[in-house]
Design an enzyme around this catalytic site. Structure first.
Site, mmCIF file in Angstrom:
data_model
loop_
_atom_site.group_PDB
_atom_site.id
_atom_site.type_symbol
_atom_site.label_atom_id
_atom_site.label_comp_id
_atom_site.label_asym_id
_atom_site.label_seq_id
_atom_site.Cartn_x
_atom_site.Cartn_y
_atom_site.Cartn_z
ATOM 1 N N HIS A 186 9.654 9.816 -26.410
ATOM 2 C CA HIS A 186 9.176 8.877 -27.422
ATOM 3 C C HIS A 186 8.765 9.675 -28.647
ATOM 4 C CE1 HIS A 186 5.844 5.726 -28.517
ATOM 5 N NE2 HIS A 186 6.804 5.782 -29.416
ATOM 6 N N MET A 204 4.355 13.876 -30.810
ATOM 7 C CA MET A 204 3.557 13.513 -31.987
ATOM 8 C C MET A 204 3.472 14.713 -32.927
ATOM 9 S SD MET A 204 0.407 11.500 -30.151
ATOM 10 C CE MET A 204 0.662 10.459 -28.705
ATOM 11 N N HIS A 236 7.654 9.510 -19.100
ATOM 12 C CA HIS A 236 7.523 9.231 -20.524
ATOM 13 C C HIS A 236 6.855 10.424 -21.193
ATOM 14 C CE1 HIS A 236 7.352 6.334 -23.876
ATOM 15 N NE2 HIS A 236 6.201 6.914 -24.200
ATOM 16 N N MET A 260 7.241 10.027 -31.931
ATOM 17 C CA MET A 260 6.315 9.485 -32.920
ATOM 18 C C MET A 260 6.171 10.503 -34.039
ATOM 19 S SD MET A 260 3.515 7.727 -30.395
ATOM 20 C CE MET A 260 3.828 8.795 -28.979
ATOM 21 N N MET A 267 4.886 -1.338 -28.728
ATOM 22 C CA MET A 267 3.610 -0.649 -28.597
ATOM 23 C C MET A 267 2.484 -1.677 -28.447
ATOM 24 S SD MET A 267 4.296 2.536 -28.567
ATOM 25 C CE MET A 267 2.581 3.093 -28.578
ATOM 26 N N ASP A 325 4.158 0.061 -23.965
ATOM 27 C CA ASP A 325 3.375 1.300 -23.863
ATOM 28 C C ASP A 325 2.011 1.083 -24.498
ATOM 29 O OD1 ASP A 325 2.372 3.854 -23.818
ATOM 30 O OD2 ASP A 325 3.872 4.725 -25.161
ATOM 31 N N SER A 332 3.160 8.408 -18.176
ATOM 32 C CA SER A 332 3.127 9.184 -19.406
ATOM 33 C C SER A 332 2.387 10.489 -19.176
ATOM 34 C CB SER A 332 2.435 8.388 -20.514
ATOM 35 O OG SER A 332 2.228 9.206 -21.650
ATOM 36 N N ASP A 378 5.481 11.824 -24.824
ATOM 37 C CA ASP A 378 5.096 11.453 -26.183
ATOM 38 C C ASP A 378 5.151 12.658 -27.110
ATOM 39 O OD1 ASP A 378 4.484 8.641 -25.928
ATOM 40 O OD2 ASP A 378 2.762 9.238 -24.712
#
Length: 213
Positions: A64, A35, A31, A66, A135, A172, A7, A33
């Site tokens: 991913h 956000m 990966h 979020m 998660m 994750d 990540s 993230d």
């Protein structure tokens, strides 16, 4: 076959290309993230950073999301270079439509569930998915402690999948040399690891440790 997805949330963003090069030979995918400060209490990156990462590596990019209203940005992230797009069940009131949109864009579709979300809510959508992300921390920040009950949740996803080989099962949060054997035994096939990999002097060696464990 086990896959390791470092990540980049835990990478040095001032030397992001260099950090990616350190793991490229050992990693199976990256990966990323996303956000928004609304779905989770943090803000990270957008399509421009994904596009920059795409230019530095040929590894598959697992994005991913979020964020709230992810449907508004699916094409942006796909155009930026995402190969895999994962949305949260909790953020998508019309999850089947969202998954279908990801597939129409030509990406693999995943659905993530938070620690407090029952696995069984995925029952009807499971056959449509390429992967499920369990998660093992509450999303929003890197470096958190592993949530032990995630092991049992992973096993329930595997049982729900039955004898099919899809969707793949991803985990994750808090993955290290101690927790990796636990989640692998429970059925995890993709391990996302951030601080354990990028917090070490030799990130590639850390990936090898996870695969060996």
């Amino acid at each position: 076959m086990l896959q390791i997805a470092p990540s980049i949330l835990s990478a040095n963003f001032g030397r992001l290309a260099e950090d990616i090069q350190k793991v490229e030979a050992a990693a199976d995918l990256l990966h990323l993230d996303i956000m928004d400060g609304r779905f989770v209490p943090n803000i990270t990156i957008g399509p421009m950073v994904v596009e920059a990462v795409r230019k530095t590596t040929d590894l598959p990019l697992d994005v991913h999301m979020m964020i709230v209203e992810p449907d508004r940005y699916l094409s942006d992230f796909r155009n930026a270079g995402a190969d895999m797009i994962c949305v949260h069940w909790e953020a998508c009131p019309h999850i089947e439509r969202t998954v279908d949109q990801v597939h129409r864009l030509g990406a693999l579709a995943g659905v993530a569930i938070n620690p407090g979300t029952p696995v069984e809510l995925l029952t009807d959508i499971l056959p449509e998915l390429d992967y499920v992300l369990v998660m093992s921390v509450n999303p929003g920040f890197g470096g958190q402690q592993f949530w032990p009950r995630a092991v049992e949740k992973l096993a329930r996803v595997r049982a729900l999948r039955g004898d099919r080989d899809r969707p793949l099962i991803e985990v994750d949060g808090g993955i290290n040399r101690d927790t990796a054997p636990l989640v692998r035994k429970a059925g995890a096939e993709i391990l996302v690891a951030g601080s354990f990999v990028f917090g070490a002097d030799d990130p590639a060696r850390q990936i090898e440790i996870l695969k060996a464990e």
